[in-house]
Design a protein around this motif. Structure first.
Motif, PDB file in Angstrom:
ATOM      1  N   ILE A   1       3.763 -24.611 -88.297  1.00  0.00           N
ATOM      2  CA  ILE A   1       4.017 -23.201 -87.970  1.00  0.00           C
ATOM      3  C   ILE A   1       3.078 -22.745 -86.858  1.00  0.00           C
ATOM      4  CG2 ILE A   1       4.047 -20.845 -88.885  1.00  0.00           C
ATOM      5  CD1 ILE A   1       4.689 -22.177 -91.648  1.00  0.00           C
ATOM      6  N   ILE A   2       1.841 -23.213 -86.918  1.00  0.00           N
ATOM      7  CA  ILE A   2       0.891 -22.897 -85.845  1.00  0.00           C
ATOM      8  C   ILE A   2       1.383 -23.499 -84.534  1.00  0.00           C
ATOM      9  CG2 ILE A   2      -1.451 -23.284 -84.982  1.00  0.00           C
ATOM     10  CD1 ILE A   2      -2.341 -23.312 -87.954  1.00  0.00           C
ATOM     11  N   ASN A   3       1.775 -24.767 -84.567  1.00  0.00           N
ATOM     12  CA  ASN A   3       2.264 -25.426 -83.355  1.00  0.00           C
ATOM     13  C   ASN A   3       3.483 -24.712 -82.788  1.00  0.00           C
ATOM     14  OD1 ASN A   3       0.259 -27.354 -83.589  1.00  0.00           O
ATOM     15  ND2 ASN A   3       1.593 -28.869 -84.548  1.00  0.00           N
ATOM     16  N   TYR A   4       4.397 -24.309 -83.672  1.00  0.00           N
ATOM     17  CA  TYR A   4       5.592 -23.588 -83.224  1.00  0.00           C
ATOM     18  C   TYR A   4       5.208 -22.277 -82.549  1.00  0.00           C
ATOM     19  CZ  TYR A   4       9.290 -20.191 -83.358  1.00  0.00           C
ATOM     20  OH  TYR A   4      10.150 -19.193 -83.003  1.00  0.00           O
ATOM     21  N   THR A   5       4.359 -21.504 -83.192  1.00  0.00           N
ATOM     22  CA  THR A   5       3.983 -20.201 -82.643  1.00  0.00           C
ATOM     23  C   THR A   5       3.266 -20.366 -81.311  1.00  0.00           C
ATOM     24  OG1 THR A   5       3.830 -19.305 -84.882  1.00  0.00           O
ATOM     25  CG2 THR A   5       2.744 -18.039 -83.138  1.00  0.00           C
ATOM     26  N   GLU A   6       2.395 -21.353 -81.232  1.00  0.00           N
ATOM     27  CA  GLU A   6       1.675 -21.608 -79.986  1.00  0.00           C
ATOM     28  C   GLU A   6       2.641 -22.015 -78.867  1.00  0.00           C
ATOM     29  OE1 GLU A   6      -2.449 -23.775 -78.740  1.00  0.00           O
ATOM     30  OE2 GLU A   6      -1.156 -24.861 -80.133  1.00  0.00           O
ATOM     31  N   LEU A   7       3.582 -22.888 -79.164  1.00  0.00           N
ATOM     32  CA  LEU A   7       4.555 -23.319 -78.156  1.00  0.00           C
ATOM     33  C   LEU A   7       5.457 -22.168 -77.723  1.00  0.00           C
ATOM     34  CD1 LEU A   7       5.946 -25.492 -76.453  1.00  0.00           C
ATOM     35  CD2 LEU A   7       7.280 -26.117 -78.491  1.00  0.00           C
ATOM     36  N   ALA A   8       5.940 -21.397 -78.673  1.00  0.00           N
ATOM     37  CA  ALA A   8       6.806 -20.268 -78.340  1.00  0.00           C
ATOM     38  C   ALA A   8       6.053 -19.247 -77.480  1.00  0.00           C
ATOM     39  CB  ALA A   8       7.347 -19.622 -79.612  1.00  0.00           C
ATOM     40  N   ASP A   9       4.807 -18.955 -77.846  1.00  0.00           N
ATOM     41  CA  ASP A   9       3.991 -18.041 -77.037  1.00  0.00           C
ATOM     42  C   ASP A   9       3.790 -18.601 -75.635  1.00  0.00           C
ATOM     43  OD1 ASP A   9       3.739 -16.375 -79.251  1.00  0.00           O
ATOM     44  OD2 ASP A   9       1.566 -16.633 -79.446  1.00  0.00           O
ATOM     45  N   GLN A  10       3.516 -19.897 -75.550  1.00  0.00           N
ATOM     46  CA  GLN A  10       3.274 -20.514 -74.245  1.00  0.00           C
ATOM     47  C   GLN A  10       4.498 -20.406 -73.349  1.00  0.00           C
ATOM     48  OE1 GLN A  10       0.289 -21.532 -73.071  1.00  0.00           O
ATOM     49  NE2 GLN A  10       1.354 -21.755 -71.122  1.00  0.00           N
TER      50      GLN A  10
ATOM     51  N   PHE B   1      -5.611 -19.609 -81.007  1.00  0.00           N
ATOM     52  CA  PHE B   1      -5.140 -20.759 -81.772  1.00  0.00           C
ATOM     53  C   PHE B   1      -6.286 -21.708 -82.131  1.00  0.00           C
ATOM     54  CE2 PHE B   1      -1.145 -19.127 -80.187  1.00  0.00           C
ATOM     55  CZ  PHE B   1      -0.421 -19.110 -81.380  1.00  0.00           C
ATOM     56  N   LYS B   2      -7.279 -21.782 -81.286  1.00  0.00           N
ATOM     57  CA  LYS B   2      -8.470 -22.580 -81.607  1.00  0.00           C
ATOM     58  C   LYS B   2      -9.146 -22.009 -82.859  1.00  0.00           C
ATOM     59  CE  LYS B   2     -12.964 -23.774 -79.621  1.00  0.00           C
ATOM     60  NZ  LYS B   2     -13.837 -23.562 -78.462  1.00  0.00           N
ATOM     61  N   LEU B   3      -9.279 -20.697 -82.909  1.00  0.00           N
ATOM     62  CA  LEU B   3      -9.928 -20.048 -84.046  1.00  0.00           C
ATOM     63  C   LEU B   3      -9.073 -20.160 -85.312  1.00  0.00           C
ATOM     64  CD1 LEU B   3     -12.318 -18.498 -85.109  1.00  0.00           C
ATOM     65  CD2 LEU B   3     -11.307 -16.399 -84.219  1.00  0.00           C
ATOM     66  N   ILE B   4      -7.768 -19.988 -85.177  1.00  0.00           N
ATOM     67  CA  ILE B   4      -6.874 -20.108 -86.335  1.00  0.00           C
ATOM     68  C   ILE B   4      -6.965 -21.511 -86.929  1.00  0.00           C
ATOM     69  CG2 ILE B   4      -4.437 -20.156 -87.036  1.00  0.00           C
ATOM     70  CD1 ILE B   4      -4.045 -17.827 -84.950  1.00  0.00           C
ATOM     71  N   ARG B   5      -6.950 -22.518 -86.075  1.00  0.00           N
ATOM     72  CA  ARG B   5      -7.046 -23.906 -86.563  1.00  0.00           C
ATOM     73  C   ARG B   5      -8.402 -24.170 -87.225  1.00  0.00           C
ATOM     74  NH1 ARG B   5      -3.586 -24.878 -81.987  1.00  0.00           N
ATOM     75  NH2 ARG B   5      -1.672 -25.870 -82.754  1.00  0.00           N
ATOM     76  N   ALA B   6      -9.457 -23.623 -86.650  1.00  0.00           N
ATOM     77  CA  ALA B   6     -10.796 -23.803 -87.228  1.00  0.00           C
ATOM     78  C   ALA B   6     -10.870 -23.173 -88.614  1.00  0.00           C
ATOM     79  CB  ALA B   6     -11.856 -23.194 -86.309  1.00  0.00           C
ATOM     80  N   VAL B   7     -10.290 -22.006 -88.768  1.00  0.00           N
ATOM     81  CA  VAL B   7     -10.276 -21.324 -90.059  1.00  0.00           C
ATOM     82  C   VAL B   7      -9.549 -22.168 -91.100  1.00  0.00           C
ATOM     83  CG1 VAL B   7      -9.239 -19.365 -91.271  1.00  0.00           C
ATOM     84  CG2 VAL B   7     -10.521 -18.980 -89.180  1.00  0.00           C
TER      85      VAL B   7
END
Length: 148
Positions: free
Chosen positions: A6-15, A75-81
């Motif tokens: 879901i993180i990857n999807y959101t990051e790709l869609a935003d990009q 996204f770096k911070l979300i993944r770290a969390v």
């Protein structure tokens, strides 16, 4: 489905939306304001989850040249969390009016990603009005194309 997808999807869609802004040679203040809001909300929630004070307000407006680095940091911070916390961890946070709430991490992440999708749709509508062909951001289409 794992939260990383879901993180990857959101990051790709935003990009994909950010790429349109990078190509644009015209000003689109409404679309920039709304996409700034998407990035701000991601930032605010990531900071709340981390127990930190957000640097941005909900409706702060960023210049489109700053969208990419802000998104990357979010996204770096979300993944770290996620590496540090279980999905059922309860997060105590305050909203912008100072009212305290408590939700599980998975509930907050669901809200964050759903909120991003909702407003990306609005941004796409604004981009269409300006003559841009919107990028494909549908999860299933990105999955079919093996981008996720």
């Amino acid at each position: 489905m794992h939260e990383e997808e879901i993180i990857n999807y959101t990051e790709l869609a935003d990009q994909r939306i950010i790429e349109i802004f990078k190509l644009a040679t015209i000003e689109m203040p409404d679309a920039e304001r709304l996409f700034s809001h998407v990035l701000n909300a991601q930032h605010i929630w990531a900071q709340r989850i981390s127990g930190k004070k957000p640097l941005y307000g909900v409706w702060d407006i960023h210049h489109k040249e700053n969208f990419e680095p802000i998104a990357a940091e979010n996204f770096k911070l979300i993944r770290a969390v996620l590496k540090e916390s279980a999905l059922d961890k309860k997060i105590l946070y305050s909203n912008m009016q100072g009212v305290q709430y408590e939700n599980r991490l998975d509930e907050i992440l669901f809200h964050l990603f759903n909120h991003s999708t909702y407003h990306r749709g609005q941004v796409v509508t604004l981009l269409k009005k300006e003559g841009f062909t919107p990028p494909v951001t549908d999860y299933i289409m990105l999955k079919r194309d093996h981008l996720l």
